[in-house]
Design a protein around this motif. Structure first.
Motif, PDB file in Angstrom:
ATOM      1  N   LEU A  19      50.174 -42.470  80.196  1.00 52.76           N
ATOM      2  CA  LEU A  19      50.760 -41.135  80.294  1.00 52.76           C
ATOM      3  C   LEU A  19      50.214 -40.399  81.521  1.00 52.76           C
ATOM      4  O   LEU A  19      50.960 -39.734  82.239  1.00 52.76           O
ATOM      5  N   LEU A  48      52.398 -38.982  84.793  1.00 54.02           N
ATOM      6  CA  LEU A  48      52.394 -37.583  85.248  1.00 54.02           C
ATOM      7  C   LEU A  48      52.265 -37.453  86.757  1.00 54.02           C
ATOM      8  O   LEU A  48      52.447 -36.363  87.308  1.00 54.02           O
ATOM      9  N   VAL A  98      55.017 -32.513  83.507  1.00 55.05           N
ATOM     10  CA  VAL A  98      54.222 -32.671  82.291  1.00 55.05           C
ATOM     11  C   VAL A  98      55.014 -32.288  81.038  1.00 55.05           C
ATOM     12  O   VAL A  98      54.919 -32.974  80.019  1.00 55.05           O
ATOM     13  N   TYR A 120      55.769 -35.231  78.351  1.00 50.00           N
ATOM     14  CA  TYR A 120      55.158 -35.126  77.023  1.00 50.00           C
ATOM     15  C   TYR A 120      56.228 -35.061  75.939  1.00 50.00           C
ATOM     16  O   TYR A 120      56.094 -35.690  74.894  1.00 50.00           O
ATOM     17  N   TRP A 173      57.622 -38.575  75.606  1.00 50.36           N
ATOM     18  CA  TRP A 173      56.612 -39.438  74.982  1.00 50.36           C
ATOM     19  C   TRP A 173      56.506 -39.176  73.491  1.00 50.36           C
ATOM     20  O   TRP A 173      56.565 -40.097  72.690  1.00 50.36           O
ATOM     21  N   SER A 174      56.366 -37.921  73.130  1.00 47.61           N
ATOM     22  CA  SER A 174      56.183 -37.613  71.716  1.00 47.61           C
ATOM     23  C   SER A 174      57.478 -37.785  70.934  1.00 47.61           C
ATOM     24  O   SER A 174      57.470 -38.289  69.807  1.00 47.61           O
TER      25      SER A 174
END
Length: 110
Positions: free
Chosen positions: A48, A52, A57, A61, A64-65
């Motif tokens: 991660l 970036l 970001v 994020y 990713w989440s």
């Protein structure tokens, strides 16, 4: 930029592996599962961080989440026979739609 997306994909895959390994630890101490959790999360956060370098970001994020959450939910249904309700399926659809919108909206540095 392609490297950033590959790193994000690696972060997602490692996070999913680690979280599914946590499920194995719920039954008690298992050395192999513990190694999977630790190595997977360290690898996920390392990937991660690499992602970036080329992605915003907030978008990185969220992707990713969100993709991790959807992937874990689907794999837990397959691997652990966990039930996905209609509401949960709708939530997964909203996550996918959000990820698509973030990507279309420009997830890379400007």
């Amino acid at each position: 930029m392609t490297t950033a997306w590959l790193a994000l994909g690696g972060a997602i895959a490692l996070e999913i592996m680690s979280t599914l390994s946590l499920r194995s630890l719920a039954a008690g101490w298992q050395p192999l599962a513990t190694v999977g959790v630790v190595v997977g999360y360290v690898g996920a956060f390392s990937c991660l961080a690499l992602a970036l370098r080329g992605l915003n970001v907030g978008a990185a994020y969220a992707i990713w989440s969100g993709v991790g959450t959807a992937g874990i939910t689907l794999l837990a249904a397959v691997l652990y026979d966990e039930r996905i309700t209609l509401v949960a399926a709708g939530g997964i659809g909203l996550i996918v739609a959000g990820v698509v919108l973030l990507t279309i909206g420009g997830a890379t540095h400007g």
